[in-house]
Design a protein around this motif. Structure first.
Motif, mmCIF file in Angstrom:
data_model
loop_
_atom_site.group_PDB
_atom_site.id
_atom_site.type_symbol
_atom_site.label_atom_id
_atom_site.label_comp_id
_atom_site.label_asym_id
_atom_site.label_seq_id
_atom_site.Cartn_x
_atom_site.Cartn_y
_atom_site.Cartn_z
ATOM 1 N N THR A 272 -45.287 5.755 -17.103
ATOM 2 C CA THR A 272 -43.892 6.140 -17.331
ATOM 3 C C THR A 272 -43.499 5.909 -18.787
ATOM 4 O OG1 THR A 272 -43.385 5.516 -15.052
ATOM 5 C CG2 THR A 272 -41.524 5.798 -16.542
ATOM 6 N N VAL A 273 -43.944 4.804 -19.364
ATOM 7 C CA VAL A 273 -43.659 4.526 -20.775
ATOM 8 C C VAL A 273 -44.335 5.555 -21.668
ATOM 9 C CG1 VAL A 273 -43.974 2.837 -22.644
ATOM 10 C CG2 VAL A 273 -43.314 2.062 -20.356
ATOM 11 N N LEU A 274 -45.547 5.945 -21.302
ATOM 12 C CA LEU A 274 -46.257 6.991 -22.043
ATOM 13 C C LEU A 274 -45.445 8.281 -22.055
ATOM 14 C CD1 LEU A 274 -48.987 7.951 -23.377
ATOM 15 C CD2 LEU A 274 -49.672 8.657 -21.075
ATOM 16 N N SER A 275 -44.874 8.634 -20.917
ATOM 17 C CA SER A 275 -44.048 9.835 -20.824
ATOM 18 C C SER A 275 -42.785 9.705 -21.670
ATOM 19 C CB SER A 275 -43.677 10.093 -19.363
ATOM 20 O OG SER A 275 -42.839 11.208 -19.242
ATOM 21 N N LEU A 276 -42.167 8.543 -21.667
ATOM 22 C CA LEU A 276 -40.979 8.321 -22.494
ATOM 23 C C LEU A 276 -41.311 8.481 -23.972
ATOM 24 C CD1 LEU A 276 -38.021 7.488 -22.814
ATOM 25 C CD2 LEU A 276 -38.777 5.085 -22.746
ATOM 26 N N GLY A 277 -42.485 8.017 -24.373
ATOM 27 C CA GLY A 277 -42.901 8.185 -25.763
ATOM 28 C C GLY A 277 -42.986 9.646 -26.156
ATOM 29 N N TYR A 278 -43.482 10.465 -25.245
ATOM 30 C CA TYR A 278 -43.524 11.915 -25.508
ATOM 31 C C TYR A 278 -42.114 12.477 -25.658
ATOM 32 C CZ TYR A 278 -44.405 16.886 -24.799
ATOM 33 O OH TYR A 278 -44.441 18.247 -24.950
ATOM 34 N N ASP A 279 -41.221 12.059 -24.778
ATOM 35 C CA ASP A 279 -39.863 12.606 -24.776
ATOM 36 C C ASP A 279 -39.052 12.176 -25.996
ATOM 37 O OD1 ASP A 279 -40.284 13.843 -22.273
ATOM 38 O OD2 ASP A 279 -39.955 11.922 -21.277
ATOM 39 N N LEU A 280 -39.470 11.114 -26.649
ATOM 40 C CA LEU A 280 -38.792 10.662 -27.865
ATOM 41 C C LEU A 280 -39.389 11.296 -29.125
ATOM 42 C CD1 LEU A 280 -38.336 6.862 -27.073
ATOM 43 C CD2 LEU A 280 -36.499 8.505 -27.507
ATOM 44 N N THR A 281 -40.402 12.139 -28.965
ATOM 45 C CA THR A 281 -41.051 12.710 -30.149
ATOM 46 C C THR A 281 -41.035 14.238 -30.160
ATOM 47 O OG1 THR A 281 -43.172 12.406 -28.985
ATOM 48 C CG2 THR A 281 -42.560 10.728 -30.598
ATOM 49 N N GLN A 282 -41.706 14.886 -29.222
ATOM 50 C CA GLN A 282 -41.867 16.332 -29.312
ATOM 51 C C GLN A 282 -40.553 17.110 -29.268
ATOM 52 O OE1 GLN A 282 -44.357 17.371 -30.539
ATOM 53 N NE2 GLN A 282 -46.286 16.692 -29.667
ATOM 54 N N PRO A 283 -39.575 16.776 -28.417
ATOM 55 C CA PRO A 283 -38.313 17.519 -28.473
ATOM 56 C C PRO A 283 -37.605 17.365 -29.815
ATOM 57 C CG PRO A 283 -38.487 16.296 -26.420
ATOM 58 C CD PRO A 283 -39.603 15.821 -27.294
ATOM 59 N N LEU A 284 -37.680 16.181 -30.400
ATOM 60 C CA LEU A 284 -37.023 15.943 -31.682
ATOM 61 C C LEU A 284 -37.728 16.684 -32.809
ATOM 62 C CD1 LEU A 284 -35.922 13.751 -29.765
ATOM 63 C CD2 LEU A 284 -35.926 12.157 -31.698
ATOM 64 N N LEU A 285 -39.043 16.730 -32.743
ATOM 65 C CA LEU A 285 -39.805 17.505 -33.727
ATOM 66 C C LEU A 285 -39.492 18.994 -33.591
ATOM 67 C CD1 LEU A 285 -43.236 15.663 -33.387
ATOM 68 C CD2 LEU A 285 -41.704 15.552 -35.364
ATOM 69 N N ALA A 286 -39.325 19.476 -32.349
ATOM 70 C CA ALA A 286 -39.001 20.887 -32.139
ATOM 71 C C ALA A 286 -37.648 21.240 -32.736
ATOM 72 C CB ALA A 286 -39.016 21.217 -30.645
ATOM 73 N N ALA A 287 -36.688 20.319 -32.650
ATOM 74 C CA ALA A 287 -35.370 20.576 -33.238
ATOM 75 C C ALA A 287 -35.472 20.719 -34.758
ATOM 76 C CB ALA A 287 -34.409 19.447 -32.874
ATOM 77 N N ILE A 288 -36.322 19.913 -35.383
ATOM 78 C CA ILE A 288 -36.520 20.032 -36.829
ATOM 79 C C ILE A 288 -37.144 21.388 -37.144
ATOM 80 C CG2 ILE A 288 -37.697 19.053 -38.833
ATOM 81 C CD1 ILE A 288 -37.622 16.335 -37.437
ATOM 82 N N VAL A 289 -38.099 21.817 -36.319
ATOM 83 C CA VAL A 289 -38.745 23.115 -36.532
ATOM 84 C C VAL A 289 -37.722 24.247 -36.489
ATOM 85 C CG1 VAL A 289 -40.274 24.807 -35.451
ATOM 86 C CG2 VAL A 289 -41.050 22.450 -35.769
ATOM 87 N N THR A 290 -36.790 24.192 -35.536
ATOM 88 C CA THR A 290 -35.800 25.261 -35.433
ATOM 89 C C THR A 290 -34.921 25.335 -36.671
ATOM 90 O OG1 THR A 290 -34.186 23.847 -34.290
ATOM 91 C CG2 THR A 290 -35.730 25.109 -32.917
ATOM 92 N N ASP A 291 -34.730 24.200 -37.361
ATOM 93 C CA ASP A 291 -33.937 24.222 -38.591
ATOM 94 C C ASP A 291 -34.779 24.683 -39.774
ATOM 95 O OD1 ASP A 291 -31.323 23.582 -39.822
ATOM 96 O OD2 ASP A 291 -32.498 22.124 -40.963
ATOM 97 N N VAL A 292 -36.019 24.230 -39.843
ATOM 98 C CA VAL A 292 -36.917 24.669 -40.916
ATOM 99 C C VAL A 292 -37.119 26.180 -40.862
ATOM 100 C CG1 VAL A 292 -39.305 24.548 -41.761
ATOM 101 C CG2 VAL A 292 -38.104 22.444 -41.102
ATOM 102 N N GLY A 293 -37.235 26.734 -39.649
ATOM 103 C CA GLY A 293 -37.536 28.149 -39.486
ATOM 104 C C GLY A 293 -36.356 28.988 -39.045
ATOM 105 N N LYS A 294 -35.141 28.620 -39.425
ATOM 106 C CA LYS A 294 -33.967 29.345 -38.941
ATOM 107 C C LYS A 294 -33.913 30.786 -39.441
ATOM 108 C CE LYS A 294 -31.357 26.908 -42.516
ATOM 109 N NZ LYS A 294 -30.323 25.867 -42.723
#
Length: 408
Positions: A323-345
């Protein structure tokens, strides 16, 4: 000539608030794609027995799906900037339905791997197009919550796929699992179609394709800035870690604790739940306080979880570590994706296609690399991946220090 979108897309949060059905439909499509993607890995020990082969032979079905999926997103992203995301999303979702159903006809491990390969090619337009549609409708400062819903759907699909698939297999068989997912996908296709394309809206003429030099220049622009380069690199490297560890969790629980299919399914019940339950909340935290500390924290939690899995600890602690492993994913990839949407707007389809390319190719490479590392033993493989992720966490404290608040 500038690309023409297939359907006019408002760019304000109010537009989405007035039609939540679209966001829910995109989340449903994302859920079903991730459900089937995560359904396969926990079945590896069982399928190896049924097909009479080693686990590594069936394990190839995971990278066979993920790597072509990632590569194909590059082309879907380019097509989306010409034809519009709705057309690509609907076509890819229909291909997903047909190919998932045909996977049930596999009579050998090699046939299963082959069907997973073509399914990855066909299905890879769904998730990136859903992300593009959300990025078009939400401003960067409000995008975290909307992306939180989509990544929550990814996490929910991961959680239920990794658990329900292996729990139901002893009762219905693995073929019925694929047929059931295909039926669910077809239902979602109708819902998405109704939400995306009103019957009275005429289809626009296709846009003229951009020269290949412009396409290459677009990728150069996305990767040319320090912000873009480090974000895409972290998407790739972090997905290598998570793809590797998750793929072989079923084998871990079988070897370490002697669990069968039902026991493995129950042990994996916590994987994906943090994102499913907390995805929008994590997105709001990122929108309010920035991503500077959340990303390193997620990487560090993932490393800690894998370190716990390596230790000789009780089953209950291992389940908590998942469960902690899954939380680690949820604290990283969605946030990185948000940065991508701004870089590539300026070129959202190409930007998100590159993001999903890095994400799924990383998953596939990680699955294969961890399988190779297993030749040195499960503890050695877990230790190597722990050190790798801990190094990413340490470097991220410096590399993402500018991600304090949403850019003006």
């Amino acid at each position: 000539m500038k690309p023409v979108a297939a359907t006019p897309l408002p760019t304000t949060a109010a537009a989405v608030a007035s039609s939540p059905r679209l966001l829910w439909a995109l989340a449903a499509a994302t859920f079903v794609v991730f459900f089937q993607a995560y359904m396969v890995a926990p079945l590896i020990p069982r399928l190896a027995t049924l097909f009479g082969v080693e686990a590594q032979a069936v394990g190839l079905a995971v990278p066979a799906y993920l790597i072509p999926y990632g590569v194909a997103t590059l082309f879907y992203g380019l097509l989306a900037d010409r034809l519009g995301p709705p057309r690509i999303l609907l076509g890819s979702l229909l291909a997903f339905v047909a190919l998932t159903a045909l996977t049930a006809t596999a009579s050998s491990a090699s046939a299963l791997v082959g069907w997973r390969l073509v399914t990855g090619l066909g299905a890879s337009g769904v998730v990136p197009m859903a992300l593009v549609l959300v990025s078009k409708r939400f401003a960067y400062g409000e995008r975290g919550r909307a992306l939180g819903w989509l990544f929550g759907a990814m996490a929910g699909g991961s959680a239920f796929g990794s658990t329900l698939g292996v729990l139901l297999e002893p009762y219905v068989g693995w073929r019925a699992l694929f047929l059931g997912v295909a039926a669910a996908g077809l239902l979602v296709w109708f819902v998405v179609r109704r939400s995306l394309v009103p019957p009275t809206t005429p289809a626009p003429p296709p846009a003229a394709p951009s020269p290949w030099r412009a396409v290459v220049a677009g990728y150069g622009q996305l990767l040319g800035s320090g912000r873009g380069a480090r974000t895409y690199v972290y998407v790739l490297l972090n997905s290598i870690f998570h793809g590797g560890v998750f793929t072989w969790l079923a084998l871990y629980f079988q070897q370490r604790f002697g669990l069968g299919e039902i026991g493995i399914g129950l042990a994996l019940v916590g994987y994906g739940l943090p994102g499913f339950l907390l995805g929008p909340f994590i997105g709001r935290l990122a929108d309010r306080w920035g991503r500077r500390w959340l990303i390193p924290a997620g990487l560090a939690l993932s490393a800690l979880a894998t370190l716990l899995l390596r230790a000789d600890l009780p089953l209950a602690v291992a389940v908590l570590a998942v469960t902690v492993l899954s939380l680690g994913y949820d604290l990283t990839q969605p946030l990185l994706a948000a940065i991508v949407t701004d870089v590539g707007k300026e070129r959202p389809g190409q930007a998100m296609g590159l993001n999903v390319f890095a994400l799924f190719v990383g998953f596939g490479l990680g699955s294969w690399l961890f399988g190779e590392a297993l030749r040195a033993g499960l503890p050695a493989a877990l230790l190597a991946f722990t050190v790798f992720e801990a190094g990413l966490a340490l470097a991220a404290t410096h590399l993402f220090k500018s991600e304090t608040r949403a850019p003006a």
